[in-house]
Design an enzyme around this catalytic site. Sequence first.
Site, mmCIF file in Angstrom:
data_model
loop_
_atom_site.group_PDB
_atom_site.id
_atom_site.type_symbol
_atom_site.label_atom_id
_atom_site.label_comp_id
_atom_site.label_asym_id
_atom_site.label_seq_id
_atom_site.Cartn_x
_atom_site.Cartn_y
_atom_site.Cartn_z
ATOM 1 N N LYS A 72 16.564 23.389 -63.290
ATOM 2 C CA LYS A 72 17.757 22.525 -63.992
ATOM 3 C C LYS A 72 18.445 23.703 -64.771
ATOM 4 O O LYS A 72 19.518 23.523 -64.973
ATOM 5 C CB LYS A 72 17.105 21.572 -64.691
ATOM 6 C CG LYS A 72 16.641 20.181 -63.902
ATOM 7 C CD LYS A 72 16.578 18.802 -64.741
ATOM 8 C CE LYS A 72 15.733 17.972 -64.375
ATOM 9 N NZ LYS A 72 14.987 17.170 -65.196
ATOM 10 N N LYS A 120 25.667 8.833 -67.451
ATOM 11 C CA LYS A 120 26.718 9.905 -67.854
ATOM 12 C C LYS A 120 27.279 10.828 -66.708
ATOM 13 O O LYS A 120 28.526 11.155 -66.772
ATOM 14 C CB LYS A 120 26.170 11.049 -68.923
ATOM 15 C CG LYS A 120 25.882 10.229 -70.434
ATOM 16 C CD LYS A 120 25.642 11.420 -71.374
ATOM 17 C CE LYS A 120 25.183 10.625 -72.606
ATOM 18 N NZ LYS A 120 24.743 11.580 -73.844
ATOM 19 N N ALA A 173 17.576 21.493 -70.549
ATOM 20 C CA ALA A 173 18.676 21.663 -69.849
ATOM 21 C C ALA A 173 19.355 20.467 -69.199
ATOM 22 O O ALA A 173 19.915 20.212 -68.346
ATOM 23 C CB ALA A 173 18.250 22.452 -68.368
ATOM 24 N N GLY A 231 21.279 16.790 -70.466
ATOM 25 C CA GLY A 231 22.536 16.310 -71.075
ATOM 26 C C GLY A 231 22.890 16.812 -72.432
ATOM 27 O O GLY A 231 23.969 17.618 -72.573
ATOM 28 N N ASN A 279 13.588 26.124 -70.205
ATOM 29 C CA ASN A 279 13.627 24.746 -69.926
ATOM 30 C C ASN A 279 12.140 24.710 -69.077
ATOM 31 O O ASN A 279 11.621 25.737 -68.491
ATOM 32 C CB ASN A 279 14.540 24.086 -68.941
ATOM 33 C CG ASN A 279 14.642 22.756 -68.677
ATOM 34 O OD1 ASN A 279 14.311 22.009 -69.959
ATOM 35 N ND2 ASN A 279 14.923 22.119 -67.717
ATOM 36 N N ARG A 280 11.562 23.493 -69.021
ATOM 37 C CA ARG A 280 10.371 23.213 -68.334
ATOM 38 C C ARG A 280 10.782 23.217 -66.652
ATOM 39 O O ARG A 280 9.931 24.088 -65.969
ATOM 40 C CB ARG A 280 9.717 21.776 -68.622
ATOM 41 C CG ARG A 280 8.653 21.205 -68.018
ATOM 42 C CD ARG A 280 8.274 20.062 -68.534
ATOM 43 N NE ARG A 280 9.287 18.935 -68.090
ATOM 44 C CZ ARG A 280 9.067 17.624 -68.214
ATOM 45 N NH1 ARG A 280 8.114 17.173 -69.066
ATOM 46 N NH2 ARG A 280 9.987 16.890 -68.051
HETATM 47 P P1 NAP Z 1 18.002 14.502 -70.575
HETATM 48 O O1 NAP Z 1 19.234 14.842 -69.908
HETATM 49 O O2 NAP Z 1 16.988 13.498 -69.809
HETATM 50 O O3 NAP Z 1 17.074 15.916 -70.950
HETATM 51 C C1 NAP Z 1 15.914 15.989 -71.179
HETATM 52 C C2 NAP Z 1 15.434 17.289 -71.426
HETATM 53 O O4 NAP Z 1 13.884 17.315 -72.109
HETATM 54 C C3 NAP Z 1 15.196 18.050 -70.306
HETATM 55 O O5 NAP Z 1 15.360 19.486 -70.318
HETATM 56 C C4 NAP Z 1 13.546 17.990 -69.869
HETATM 57 O O6 NAP Z 1 13.039 18.812 -69.178
HETATM 58 C C5 NAP Z 1 13.200 18.276 -71.413
HETATM 59 N N1 NAP Z 1 11.862 17.247 -71.695
HETATM 60 C C6 NAP Z 1 11.402 15.971 -71.370
HETATM 61 N N2 NAP Z 1 9.989 15.851 -71.881
HETATM 62 C C7 NAP Z 1 9.698 17.296 -71.939
HETATM 63 C C8 NAP Z 1 8.324 17.640 -72.168
HETATM 64 N N3 NAP Z 1 7.342 16.834 -72.152
HETATM 65 N N4 NAP Z 1 8.146 18.973 -72.196
HETATM 66 C C9 NAP Z 1 9.350 19.926 -71.884
HETATM 67 N N5 NAP Z 1 10.454 19.367 -71.830
HETATM 68 C C10 NAP Z 1 10.701 18.151 -71.613
HETATM 69 O O7 NAP Z 1 18.004 13.906 -72.150
HETATM 70 P P2 NAP Z 1 19.232 14.304 -73.056
HETATM 71 O O8 NAP Z 1 20.193 13.334 -72.771
HETATM 72 O O9 NAP Z 1 19.521 15.609 -72.873
HETATM 73 O O10 NAP Z 1 18.581 13.969 -74.501
HETATM 74 C C11 NAP Z 1 17.799 14.820 -74.808
HETATM 75 C C12 NAP Z 1 17.521 14.521 -76.386
HETATM 76 O O11 NAP Z 1 18.517 14.369 -77.174
HETATM 77 C C13 NAP Z 1 16.876 13.059 -76.599
HETATM 78 O O12 NAP Z 1 16.079 13.038 -77.530
HETATM 79 C C14 NAP Z 1 18.297 12.339 -77.121
HETATM 80 O O13 NAP Z 1 17.903 11.152 -77.964
HETATM 81 C C15 NAP Z 1 18.800 13.383 -77.863
HETATM 82 N N6 NAP Z 1 20.241 13.138 -77.885
HETATM 83 C C16 NAP Z 1 21.019 13.256 -79.269
HETATM 84 C C17 NAP Z 1 22.201 13.248 -79.494
HETATM 85 C C18 NAP Z 1 22.866 13.039 -80.829
HETATM 86 O O14 NAP Z 1 23.967 12.879 -80.895
HETATM 87 N N7 NAP Z 1 22.217 13.614 -81.824
HETATM 88 C C19 NAP Z 1 22.971 13.065 -78.342
HETATM 89 C C20 NAP Z 1 22.385 13.181 -76.913
HETATM 90 C C21 NAP Z 1 21.113 13.191 -76.908
HETATM 91 P P3 NAP Z 1 12.987 18.855 -67.579
HETATM 92 O O15 NAP Z 1 14.372 19.404 -67.069
HETATM 93 O O16 NAP Z 1 11.989 19.864 -67.441
HETATM 94 O O17 NAP Z 1 12.800 17.542 -67.122
#
Ligand code: NAP
Length: 294
Positions: free
Chosen positions: A164, A75, A136, A138, A159-160
Amino acid sequence: MEVFDIYNGKTDVYGIIGNPIGHSFSPVLQNTILRRFNKNGIYVPFKVEGGDLKKSVEGMYAIGIKGLNVTVPHKRAVMNFLCGIDNTANKIGAVNTLKYTENGYEGYNTDILGLKKSFEINCIDVSGKRAMVIGAGGAANSAVMLFAEMGAAKIVIANRTIEKAEALKKQAEMFYSTDIEVISINDINNCEKPNIILNATSVGMGEGNNQSPISDNSLFVGVECAFDVIYTPWETKFLKDAKACGCTAVNGFDMLIYQGIASYEIWHDTKVSNFEAKEIRNMLAEYFNNGSGR
Ligand code: NAP
């Protein structure tokens, strides 16, 4: 209707690029929308490795792919290969929709539009409220920008990885004067009670579907609304716990559907009515909940 009634030499191709891509619901969503409006088009998933992003985008443009969605991990990186980026996507620093133009692909971000629409239809009012965003990445980025845009009194980013969250705060402060505080996810229960909590981490999804980013549920007591961007499972542990404490609980399904509808509107220079959008949403919710979408 037979395949030869739908596809021919004039069929337009749309798709999604990301890695992994096999879990994506977007092909079902977008092909449903294309069929609903009798468009001569098809939408397909493309797995694209990081190192192949530039040549993939150039190749897709060269063969005339009319529109693309972009998902993790491309992205941000895809912004380097576009002829233009709209203001909202620039603000968020991420693009999830590419539109074919005569100069190249233009980039948009419909995640924030989907989230905004989801707030609207689920009657989530943020103005003057204290909001907590967990995560923190996308999705958190869109949430923080939207809370700021909607006039939240305060936003706490938990956030963890603190760095970020600090970077996200900095990005938001370039555009908004909202009071934003960054905390570690471990200190979530030690700050002033929020009115709304939004989980934008992937904790609770897929194999970790019995987990929640919140370990002490007393945080939920007195909170008006808990929103989880996750939609598989339909009700995460985060939402179940919130509901048990009396919060309104909303999952990420409407956000997903409405970001897809917004992408469709951009590609086709059209407006989908509320009635049509609701019809598509309900059709897909039924498909999803009978097990086909999981
Ligand atoms: P991303 O950019 O990879 O961010 C993931 C986030 O989750 C980061 O803040 C990460 O923390 C945290 N995280 C991951 N594993 C963790 C753990 N075990 N303990 C604590 N924090 C953890 O992903 P994203 O694109 O934002 O997506 C996040 C979620 O949103 C996904 O489940 C995705 O499917 C969903 N989503 C839904 C929509 C929708 O339309 N409903 C749209 C976009 C995304 P760190 O920074 O510490 O790594």
